[in-house]
Motif scaffolding. Structure first.
Motif, PDB file in Angstrom:
ATOM      1  N   THR A 107       5.621   0.339  -0.462  1.00  0.00           N
ATOM      2  CA  THR A 107       4.518  -0.217  -1.243  1.00  0.00           C
ATOM      3  C   THR A 107       3.278   0.629  -0.993  1.00  0.00           C
ATOM      4  N   LEU A 108       2.709   1.128  -2.079  1.00  0.00           N
ATOM      5  CA  LEU A 108       1.478   1.913  -1.966  1.00  0.00           C
ATOM      6  C   LEU A 108       0.325   1.007  -2.378  1.00  0.00           C
ATOM      7  N   ASP A 109      -0.625   0.834  -1.477  1.00  0.00           N
ATOM      8  CA  ASP A 109      -1.774  -0.019  -1.767  1.00  0.00           C
ATOM      9  C   ASP A 109      -2.925   0.864  -2.232  1.00  0.00           C
ATOM     10  N   LYS A 110      -3.315   0.664  -3.488  1.00  0.00           N
ATOM     11  CA  LYS A 110      -4.288   1.561  -4.099  1.00  0.00           C
ATOM     12  C   LYS A 110      -5.729   1.266  -3.696  1.00  0.00           C
ATOM     13  N   SER A 111      -5.969   0.098  -3.121  1.00  0.00           N
ATOM     14  CA  SER A 111      -7.341  -0.147  -2.688  1.00  0.00           C
ATOM     15  C   SER A 111      -7.531   0.191  -1.216  1.00  0.00           C
ATOM     16  N   ALA A 112      -6.462   0.016  -0.431  1.00  0.00           N
ATOM     17  CA  ALA A 112      -6.586   0.295   1.006  1.00  0.00           C
ATOM     18  C   ALA A 112      -6.102   1.700   1.384  1.00  0.00           C
ATOM     19  N   PHE A 113      -5.520   2.430   0.398  1.00  0.00           N
ATOM     20  CA  PHE A 113      -5.005   3.773   0.664  1.00  0.00           C
ATOM     21  C   PHE A 113      -3.932   3.755   1.755  1.00  0.00           C
ATOM     22  N   THR A 114      -3.099   2.719   1.733  1.00  0.00           N
ATOM     23  CA  THR A 114      -2.036   2.649   2.733  1.00  0.00           C
ATOM     24  C   THR A 114      -0.664   2.665   2.074  1.00  0.00           C
ATOM     25  N   LEU A 115       0.287   3.137   2.840  1.00  0.00           N
ATOM     26  CA  LEU A 115       1.683   3.127   2.420  1.00  0.00           C
ATOM     27  C   LEU A 115       2.430   2.264   3.432  1.00  0.00           C
ATOM     28  N   SER A 116       3.192   1.291   2.927  1.00  0.00           N
ATOM     29  CA  SER A 116       3.877   0.384   3.838  1.00  0.00           C
ATOM     30  C   SER A 116       5.361   0.304   3.546  1.00  0.00           C
ATOM     31  N   CYS A 117       6.080  -0.060   4.602  1.00  0.00           N
ATOM     32  CA  CYS A 117       7.517  -0.272   4.485  1.00  0.00           C
ATOM     33  C   CYS A 117       7.863  -1.316   5.539  1.00  0.00           C
ATOM     34  N   GLY A 118       8.476  -2.423   5.131  1.00  0.00           N
ATOM     35  CA  GLY A 118       8.730  -3.508   6.075  1.00  0.00           C
ATOM     36  C   GLY A 118       7.413  -3.952   6.678  1.00  0.00           C
ATOM     37  N   GLY A 119       7.348  -4.020   8.005  1.00  0.00           N
ATOM     38  CA  GLY A 119       6.096  -4.449   8.627  1.00  0.00           C
ATOM     39  C   GLY A 119       5.191  -3.285   9.015  1.00  0.00           C
ATOM     40  N   ARG A 120       5.632  -2.055   8.740  1.00  0.00           N
ATOM     41  CA  ARG A 120       4.856  -0.887   9.155  1.00  0.00           C
ATOM     42  C   ARG A 120       3.956  -0.392   8.038  1.00  0.00           C
ATOM     43  N   SER A 121       2.863   0.203   8.449  1.00  0.00           N
ATOM     44  CA  SER A 121       1.913   0.675   7.455  1.00  0.00           C
ATOM     45  C   SER A 121       1.180   1.912   7.975  1.00  0.00           C
TER      46      SER A 121
ATOM     47  N   GLU B 104      -2.783  13.059   0.192  1.00  0.00           N
ATOM     48  CA  GLU B 104      -1.472  12.443   0.442  1.00  0.00           C
ATOM     49  C   GLU B 104      -1.280  11.254  -0.491  1.00  0.00           C
ATOM     50  N   PHE B 105      -2.344  10.478  -0.624  1.00  0.00           N
ATOM     51  CA  PHE B 105      -2.286   9.303  -1.488  1.00  0.00           C
ATOM     52  C   PHE B 105      -2.012   9.711  -2.938  1.00  0.00           C
ATOM     53  N   ASP B 106      -2.771  10.693  -3.431  1.00  0.00           N
ATOM     54  CA  ASP B 106      -2.601  11.133  -4.819  1.00  0.00           C
ATOM     55  C   ASP B 106      -1.184  11.657  -5.049  1.00  0.00           C
ATOM     56  N   MET B 107      -0.683  12.410  -4.076  1.00  0.00           N
ATOM     57  CA  MET B 107       0.657  12.965  -4.223  1.00  0.00           C
ATOM     58  C   MET B 107       1.707  11.859  -4.210  1.00  0.00           C
ATOM     59  N   CYS B 108       1.525  10.921  -3.298  1.00  0.00           N
ATOM     60  CA  CYS B 108       2.463   9.812  -3.189  1.00  0.00           C
ATOM     61  C   CYS B 108       2.457   8.986  -4.481  1.00  0.00           C
ATOM     62  N   GLU B 109       1.271   8.751  -5.016  1.00  0.00           N
ATOM     63  CA  GLU B 109       1.141   7.976  -6.246  1.00  0.00           C
ATOM     64  C   GLU B 109       1.857   8.685  -7.407  1.00  0.00           C
ATOM     65  N   LEU B 110       1.666   9.976  -7.506  1.00  0.00           N
ATOM     66  CA  LEU B 110       2.332  10.748  -8.574  1.00  0.00           C
ATOM     67  C   LEU B 110       3.845  10.659  -8.460  1.00  0.00           C
ATOM     68  N   LEU B 111       4.338  10.837  -7.247  1.00  0.00           N
ATOM     69  CA  LEU B 111       5.786  10.790  -7.034  1.00  0.00           C
ATOM     70  C   LEU B 111       6.326   9.403  -7.359  1.00  0.00           C
ATOM     71  N   MET B 112       5.580   8.365  -6.945  1.00  0.00           N
ATOM     72  CA  MET B 112       6.056   6.995  -7.177  1.00  0.00           C
ATOM     73  C   MET B 112       5.984   6.620  -8.653  1.00  0.00           C
ATOM     74  N   ARG B 113       4.958   7.094  -9.329  1.00  0.00           N
ATOM     75  CA  ARG B 113       4.837   6.795 -10.764  1.00  0.00           C
ATOM     76  C   ARG B 113       5.917   7.479 -11.583  1.00  0.00           C
ATOM     77  N   ASN B 114       6.297   8.658 -11.128  1.00  0.00           N
ATOM     78  CA  ASN B 114       7.266   9.431 -11.905  1.00  0.00           C
ATOM     79  C   ASN B 114       8.707   9.188 -11.469  1.00  0.00           C
ATOM     80  N   ARG B 115       8.845   8.265 -10.499  1.00  0.00           N
ATOM     81  CA  ARG B 115      10.182   7.831 -10.065  1.00  0.00           C
ATOM     82  C   ARG B 115      11.151   8.985  -9.881  1.00  0.00           C
ATOM     83  N   GLN B 116      12.293   8.914 -10.539  1.00  0.00           N
ATOM     84  CA  GLN B 116      13.300   9.947 -10.285  1.00  0.00           C
ATOM     85  C   GLN B 116      13.139  11.209 -11.134  1.00  0.00           C
ATOM     86  N   VAL B 117      11.969  11.377 -11.716  1.00  0.00           N
ATOM     87  CA  VAL B 117      11.698  12.595 -12.471  1.00  0.00           C
ATOM     88  C   VAL B 117      11.358  13.714 -11.480  1.00  0.00           C
TER      89      VAL B 117
END
Ligand code: CA
Length: 226
Positions: free
Chosen positions: A134-148, A155-168
């Motif tokens: 889960t990418l939180d766009k207001s807190a600039f955090t990336l989380s998985c399970g209980g970790r964040s 890093e955020f911009d790159m992560c957002e691009l990759l997540m938006r474009n899924r398997q492209v």
């Protein structure tokens, strides 16, 4: 969010760029209509701020050619002229909004917010999800399970691009243009560096999402739930 400013008044262009960057946008500047059109046609921008009176190619022509090329990026036109006929011409040719110089920074920012809100896929929620991430766009955090983890801006911009474009598969060139822009001296190497930062964070988060390298092509996200 990346904004293209096409404005030949160098000081005004620089002021606009500062204003946008202070407000969390990434902004690139072109000082003539030809360069503006070339950059706009890359499709990497979320919004284009386009002056009317420009060298080489005026703003109306840039706008018309952009729309002819079926590029639907929102366009906010700027002009020192306030005649009604200009406004009508701009709107007829597919401008989304018209702002007369001089304008208040607050007014410009409100316009930008309104125009970029129209693209629902860009602003639907404060979070973006892929696989177990889960990418939180207001807190600039990336989380998985209980970790964040907190991400840097790039890093955020790159992560957002990759997540938006899924398997492209995103090419290095696309990532470079989207994240560093046209005028920058950044090289492919920068993309690799940030991909490796993100991979370290995915490992730290114990995410099942991987950034897959497609040799000679680029990167995409892959999720293997176990
Ligand atoms: Ca001008």
């Amino acid at each position: 969010m990346r904004i293209l400013i096409v404005e030949d008044e160098v000081r005004l262009a620089a002021t606009l760029q500062d204003l946008l960057e202070l407000n969390g946008y990434t902004a690139d500047v072109c000082h003539d209509g030809e360069a503006g059109l070339d950059n706009a046609l890359t499709g990497i921008y979320d919004l284009i701020i386009l002056d009317v009176m420009l060298p080489k190619k005026d703003g109306f022509t840039v706008l018309a050619q952009l729309r002819q090329a079926e590029n639907a990026t929102p366009v906010l036109m700027l002009t020192a002229r306030s005649e009604v006929s200009d406004r009508v011409e701009g709107l007829d040719r597919g401008a989304d909004y018209y702002l007369t110089k001089p304008f208040e920074p607050r007014e410009l920012l409100a316009c930008i917010r309104a125009l970029t809100r129209r693209q629902p896929e860009l602003h639907t929620a404060d979070t973006l999800e892929f696989g177990d991430l889960t990418l939180d766009k207001s807190a600039f955090t990336l989380s998985c399970g209980g970790r964040s983890v907190r991400l840097s801006r790039k890093e955020f911009d790159m992560c957002e691009l990759l997540m938006r474009n899924r398997q492209v598969v995103l090419t290095k060139e696309t990532l470079l243009l989207k994240l560093w822009g046209y005028e920058s001296d950044a090289e492919d190497n920068n993309v690799e560096v940030y991909i490796s930062f993100l991979r370290k964070k995915l490992t730290h988060l114990r995410s099942q999402v991987r950034i897959k390298t497609i040799r000679m092509v680029g990167y995409c996200l892959e999720y293997e739930s176990s």
